[in-house]
Design a protein around this motif. Sequence first.
Motif, PDB file in Angstrom:
ATOM      1  N   THR A   1      47.206  44.085  52.395  1.00  0.00           N
ATOM      2  CA  THR A   1      48.219  43.090  52.069  1.00  0.00           C
ATOM      3  C   THR A   1      48.333  42.955  50.562  1.00  0.00           C
ATOM      4  O   THR A   1      47.324  42.793  49.872  1.00  0.00           O
ATOM      5  CB  THR A   1      47.851  41.720  52.676  1.00  0.00           C
ATOM      6  N   ALA A   2      49.556  43.029  50.060  1.00  0.00           N
ATOM      7  CA  ALA A   2      49.824  42.815  48.637  1.00  0.00           C
ATOM      8  C   ALA A   2      50.285  41.385  48.448  1.00  0.00           C
ATOM      9  O   ALA A   2      51.185  40.914  49.150  1.00  0.00           O
ATOM     10  CB  ALA A   2      50.892  43.787  48.150  1.00  0.00           C
ATOM     11  N   ARG A   3      49.646  40.686  47.524  1.00  0.00           N
ATOM     12  CA  ARG A   3      49.991  39.292  47.249  1.00  0.00           C
ATOM     13  C   ARG A   3      50.384  39.144  45.783  1.00  0.00           C
ATOM     14  O   ARG A   3      49.785  39.778  44.906  1.00  0.00           O
ATOM     15  CB  ARG A   3      48.810  38.384  47.551  1.00  0.00           C
ATOM     16  N   PRO A   4      51.372  38.296  45.523  1.00  0.00           N
ATOM     17  CA  PRO A   4      51.786  38.089  44.131  1.00  0.00           C
ATOM     18  C   PRO A   4      50.715  37.343  43.330  1.00  0.00           C
ATOM     19  O   PRO A   4      49.852  36.662  43.902  1.00  0.00           O
ATOM     20  CB  PRO A   4      53.059  37.249  44.249  1.00  0.00           C
ATOM     21  N   THR A   5      50.774  37.499  42.037  1.00  0.00           N
ATOM     22  CA  THR A   5      49.923  36.759  41.105  1.00  0.00           C
ATOM     23  C   THR A   5      50.860  36.055  40.127  1.00  0.00           C
ATOM     24  O   THR A   5      52.065  36.318  40.126  1.00  0.00           O
ATOM     25  CB  THR A   5      48.978  37.708  40.332  1.00  0.00           C
ATOM     26  N   PRO A   6      50.340  35.205  39.264  1.00  0.00           N
ATOM     27  CA  PRO A   6      51.213  34.574  38.264  1.00  0.00           C
ATOM     28  C   PRO A   6      51.886  35.585  37.325  1.00  0.00           C
ATOM     29  O   PRO A   6      52.937  35.312  36.774  1.00  0.00           O
ATOM     30  CB  PRO A   6      50.270  33.657  37.487  1.00  0.00           C
TER      31      PRO A   6
ATOM     32  N   ASP B   1      29.629  44.862  45.490  1.00  0.00           N
ATOM     33  CA  ASP B   1      29.444  43.610  44.747  1.00  0.00           C
ATOM     34  C   ASP B   1      29.888  43.794  43.306  1.00  0.00           C
ATOM     35  O   ASP B   1      30.223  44.900  42.881  1.00  0.00           O
ATOM     36  CB  ASP B   1      27.990  43.138  44.795  1.00  0.00           C
ATOM     37  N   GLY B   2      29.916  42.709  42.566  1.00  0.00           N
ATOM     38  CA  GLY B   2      30.239  42.771  41.151  1.00  0.00           C
ATOM     39  C   GLY B   2      31.719  42.738  40.855  1.00  0.00           C
ATOM     40  O   GLY B   2      32.534  42.346  41.698  1.00  0.00           O
ATOM     41  N   LEU B   3      32.045  43.169  39.654  1.00  0.00           N
ATOM     42  CA  LEU B   3      33.409  43.176  39.156  1.00  0.00           C
ATOM     43  C   LEU B   3      33.587  44.400  38.273  1.00  0.00           C
ATOM     44  O   LEU B   3      32.733  44.692  37.433  1.00  0.00           O
ATOM     45  CB  LEU B   3      33.654  41.903  38.341  1.00  0.00           C
TER      46      LEU B   3
ATOM     47  N   ALA C   1      36.475  41.608  47.363  1.00  0.00           N
ATOM     48  CA  ALA C   1      37.515  41.142  48.282  1.00  0.00           C
ATOM     49  C   ALA C   1      38.904  41.711  48.008  1.00  0.00           C
ATOM     50  O   ALA C   1      39.752  41.704  48.899  1.00  0.00           O
ATOM     51  CB  ALA C   1      37.594  39.619  48.243  1.00  0.00           C
ATOM     52  N   PHE C   2      39.149  42.199  46.797  1.00  0.00           N
ATOM     53  CA  PHE C   2      40.503  42.671  46.481  1.00  0.00           C
ATOM     54  C   PHE C   2      40.525  43.540  45.237  1.00  0.00           C
ATOM     55  O   PHE C   2      39.551  43.610  44.492  1.00  0.00           O
ATOM     56  CB  PHE C   2      41.473  41.489  46.303  1.00  0.00           C
TER      57      PHE C   2
ATOM     58  N   GLN D   1      35.454  45.294  52.561  1.00  0.00           N
ATOM     59  CA  GLN D   1      35.148  45.075  51.159  1.00  0.00           C
ATOM     60  C   GLN D   1      35.532  46.316  50.379  1.00  0.00           C
ATOM     61  O   GLN D   1      35.223  47.439  50.789  1.00  0.00           O
ATOM     62  CB  GLN D   1      33.665  44.784  50.954  1.00  0.00           C
ATOM     63  N   ILE D   2      36.171  46.107  49.236  1.00  0.00           N
ATOM     64  CA  ILE D   2      36.611  47.219  48.394  1.00  0.00           C
ATOM     65  C   ILE D   2      35.403  47.861  47.703  1.00  0.00           C
ATOM     66  O   ILE D   2      35.267  49.072  47.668  1.00  0.00           O
ATOM     67  CB  ILE D   2      37.636  46.745  47.344  1.00  0.00           C
TER      68      ILE D   2
END
Length: 89
Positions: free
Chosen positions: A4-9, A26-28, A60-61, A22-23
Motif C-alpha cells: 500500500t502506498a500512502r501519501p506523506t506531507p 530492525d533499525g533505520l 514497517a515501511f 517487515q521490510i
Amino acid sequence: MTITARPTPNPNSLKFEADGAQIIDDGLLAFHSLVEASEHELGSELFALRGVESLLIVPAFVTVTKHPAADWDLLAEGVERVLRDHLNG
C-alpha cells in the motif's frame, strides 16, 4: 501480499507498507544516492528505478522520495514490484 502506498506531507514522497511483512529486521536505513545504497540489495534495486531521489527504510515501511519531475504513476508501480520481489525472495 498487498503493498500500500500512502501519501506523506511531502508530495514528492510516498510511504510504502507491506501488509503483514517487515521490510527490514530492525533499525533505520537512509540513502540519498545509489552510491550510498550500493551495498544494500533493496536500496540499490529501488535506486535502479528512474526517478528515485532518496529512501528511508524501517521495518514497517519504505518512504521513497522522487525527483520532482518523475511521475508517481510510473514510479509507484516499480517500487511495489521491487518490494514484492524482495519480500518474496
